[in-house]
Scaffold this motif. Sequence first.
Motif, PDB file in Angstrom:
ATOM      1  N   ASP A  74       0.588  -1.427   0.310  1.00 39.04           N
ATOM      2  CA  ASP A  74      -0.158   0.340  -0.163  1.00 39.04           C
ATOM      3  C   ASP A  74       0.734   0.836  -0.220  1.00 39.04           C
ATOM      4  O   ASP A  74       0.314   2.497  -0.944  1.00 39.04           O
ATOM      5  N   SER A  75       2.268   1.303   0.899  1.00 36.49           N
ATOM      6  CA  SER A  75       2.653   2.342   0.890  1.00 36.49           C
ATOM      7  C   SER A  75       4.044   2.437   0.918  1.00 36.49           C
ATOM      8  O   SER A  75       4.341   0.840   1.546  1.00 36.49           O
ATOM      9  N   VAL A  76       5.160   3.145   1.043  1.00 40.20           N
ATOM     10  CA  VAL A  76       6.377   3.081   1.394  1.00 40.20           C
ATOM     11  C   VAL A  76       6.366   4.931   2.003  1.00 40.20           C
ATOM     12  O   VAL A  76       6.059   5.467   1.627  1.00 40.20           O
ATOM     13  N   ALA A  77       7.492   4.061   2.354  1.00 36.14           N
ATOM     14  CA  ALA A  77       7.144   5.931   3.451  1.00 36.14           C
ATOM     15  C   ALA A  77       8.639   6.217   4.066  1.00 36.14           C
ATOM     16  O   ALA A  77       9.997   5.308   4.161  1.00 36.14           O
ATOM     17  N   ILE A  78       9.239   7.713   3.565  1.00 33.91           N
ATOM     18  CA  ILE A  78      10.931   8.295   4.725  1.00 33.91           C
ATOM     19  C   ILE A  78      10.053   8.936   5.645  1.00 33.91           C
ATOM     20  O   ILE A  78       9.643  10.360   5.293  1.00 33.91           O
ATOM     21  N   LYS A  79      10.597   8.574   6.214  1.00 37.28           N
ATOM     22  CA  LYS A  79      10.199  10.056   8.029  1.00 37.28           C
ATOM     23  C   LYS A  79      11.759  10.578   8.272  1.00 37.28           C
ATOM     24  O   LYS A  79      12.647  10.011   8.547  1.00 37.28           O
ATOM     25  N   ILE A  80      12.478  11.337   8.085  1.00 40.06           N
ATOM     26  CA  ILE A  80      12.957  12.663   8.505  1.00 40.06           C
ATOM     27  C   ILE A  80      12.433  13.339   9.937  1.00 40.06           C
ATOM     28  O   ILE A  80      11.290  14.625   9.883  1.00 40.06           O
ATOM     29  N   ARG A  81      13.524  13.093  11.053  1.00 38.52           N
ATOM     30  CA  ARG A  81      13.033  12.977  12.154  1.00 38.52           C
ATOM     31  C   ARG A  81      13.826  14.581  13.004  1.00 38.52           C
ATOM     32  O   ARG A  81      15.156  14.430  12.875  1.00 38.52           O
ATOM     33  N   PRO A  82      13.715  15.925  12.646  1.00 36.16           N
ATOM     34  CA  PRO A  82      14.540  16.632  12.912  1.00 36.16           C
ATOM     35  C   PRO A  82      15.592  15.851  14.387  1.00 36.16           C
ATOM     36  O   PRO A  82      14.969  15.587  15.471  1.00 36.16           O
ATOM     37  N   ALA A  83      16.027  17.229  14.236  1.00 34.16           N
ATOM     38  CA  ALA A  83      17.181  16.794  15.622  1.00 34.16           C
ATOM     39  C   ALA A  83      17.053  18.086  16.750  1.00 34.16           C
ATOM     40  O   ALA A  83      17.667  18.852  17.668  1.00 34.16           O
ATOM     41  N   PHE A  84      15.891  18.707  16.571  1.00 34.70           N
ATOM     42  CA  PHE A  84      15.717  19.777  17.894  1.00 34.70           C
ATOM     43  C   PHE A  84      14.149  19.984  17.323  1.00 34.70           C
ATOM     44  O   PHE A  84      12.917  18.909  16.710  1.00 34.70           O
ATOM     45  N   VAL A  85      13.742  20.263  18.891  1.00 33.32           N
ATOM     46  CA  VAL A  85      12.234  20.679  18.470  1.00 33.32           C
ATOM     47  C   VAL A  85      11.759  22.205  17.640  1.00 33.32           C
ATOM     48  O   VAL A  85      11.936  23.106  18.639  1.00 33.32           O
ATOM     49  N   PRO A  86      10.641  21.999  16.945  1.00 32.06           N
ATOM     50  CA  PRO A  86      10.210  22.872  16.035  1.00 32.06           C
ATOM     51  C   PRO A  86       8.997  23.861  17.029  1.00 32.06           C
ATOM     52  O   PRO A  86       8.627  23.103  17.743  1.00 32.06           O
TER      53      PRO A  86
END
Length: 690
Positions: A74-86
């Motif tokens: 159904d899907s493929v995903a790339i999750k980019i997690r920031p190293a700071f709190v926006p």
Amino acid sequence: MINRLLLVWIVSLFTQTVRANNVNNVPKELQSFIKNIDVSTVHGAKPKISFKTVSKNLVYVSVIWQLKGVVAQDSVAIKIRPAFVPGFHWAPHLTPKENSIIAQHVFRAPAMLVSNANKVLVVVPDLDLLKKTNAVPWYMDMNAPKNYLELGMSKSRVEEHVLYVRDKGAVFPAGEAKLGFYLMVSDKSEDIQNPWRRPLQLMWSKWGAPLYQTGEPLHRADLEPYVKQTYNWAFNSWKPAVWQEFELNGKQVGAPVFIVNVTQSPNYKAPVDEREFRSVWNQAWFNSLRSAQGLYRYAKRTHNDTLQNLALKTKELALSFPQHRGLFKSVIATEMEEVIISGKKYRRSKGWDTKYFGNSNRNPFTWDAKQSPYHIADMSYTAYWMMVWYEELEKDERLIKYARDYADALVALQDNKGFFPAWLSLDTYQPMGYLDQSPETSLSVTFLLKMFKHTGKKEYLASAGKALDAVVKQIVPVGQWEDFETYWSCSRVGSQDWVGKKIPRNNMFKQNNFCIYWTAEALLEMYKTTGNRSYLQKGRRTLDELLMYQATWQPPYMAIRTLGGFGVMNADGEWNDSRQCLFAGLIIDYGKLLKSAEYVQRGLSALRASFTMMYTPLNLQTMKQWQAKWPFFGPQDYGFMMENYGHGGETNDSGLGIGEFTIYDWGNGAAAEAYNRLLDKYGPGIFIDK
């Protein structure tokens, strides 16, 4: 033991995440901005992830899966997690629920960004790669509470008007499945204050400018044939349906009707069915006085007395709207009735003998124009165009008196913070509790500055300054771009519980770009009036936020030309919306002032995009879509133009996305006015590509 090992093997085969979170996988320059990047597997196939430094603080990321056979997933995903709190988030579309996504349908200038006081991180999908790989559509998502930005591939479907959710059924062909994107990071204060400038530069230089240089979106610099066709359509071949003329206060007045649809075509053989109540509007969207100025300019240039007289009748109509305490209504309409023909119901006007004054029914209170309250944005906009008519076309003193009476009433309505309310009660003239403090105020700022320049009355300047400062302080930093169209037009999602509130999952307000435009315009005019460069700086930031709604490429899945066209909001599906003809002049003005070739090109692209939806042999690609949807169209319909494309959030190459109506004052007539005004302001040289 065997069962346990088998279970471990199965789990490892179908685990959906591979983590790239160490020094070898995430470049050193990204590590203070990105905590990790999580990537899905495709039927157990792990991806190959590579990073390429393009320039300082700009990295290209490639993710490739090698598939040995066809894969249904159904899907493929790339999750980019920031190293700071926006603290600040922005994406082009809302994803309020866990299954929500930003479908590629709304990838006009696709980017996601997050920032805090010290850092900004931007993700820009690789549109070159998207143009080549269409087996499974792309999408984006932004989850503020869980602090990740997501790019992936999945089918989607439309829910409400217009949001997208994941859908099942994606099939990946054998071979390479590939995603690519740019990561842009910065800790510079100018990039944090205006996080849109660098991604806009990237997208325009990489995709927009090369297309612009080939002649997109029209492949012609001369727009005069479109203007000529517009006026022939409105005042010749479709005149019986479009032009409305009647007597008011002993004078002949007239204007193009608010809206016509395909059933009113000379080539349509079945009975006419009027889409909405027959009316003429002088409102912040559909403004007959503004469109009449384009007709007047064209008539003077071509020595056409007939068209000039029609424009003057529209001016007379605007001046005939009665004022009460300086306030005035925005709509004149006829009573409607339902008729039965061969057993079917049709909407018809009872004629102008049944006329009445009312207001726009795009509001939180009622669909009845008779009962609709005063709307300050409508009055300020119409009064502004009265001033433009006086200053640039003819010295009719009645225009000045009308506008000044309104300006004095407007100043008295300003609240302690500086805002002007959106709506006023017809009975009490008091604010009505919706958008009492909103960026609609910016439109009134521009009008008051126009009045100050003409009269020298310092009260107008003081009121405008106080109002603009309120918008800059309260609205601009958090992106609370709410106006009448945000909730009370066709996209009413959130109108019951989102007004004045951020959507938690995105940390964003539902936003409409009309009030972003008004604010960018007000800031530019304040800078011109005062010389204070802080207004210019804030104006450019606001303009750049607006430009994030402008198409910077030509998607292969769009059957019309898109470069330079605008969307509307972060919860709707339009491309090439008519508002771009208004935006064009402002973008060019900023470009001339800042000596920015990018802005000038963007402005000209927006103006040209304003004609792309016209049914005409000048637009062969678009014309095919009209003919697929309405095969009875012919030469008498040349000039018919829907206000936008893909409004419902879906398109194809067989007419899906093509509408059924033309709003002259928010379509071909508005585009013609913008062209004629820019021609008078800058001369024909502005349209010559350099």
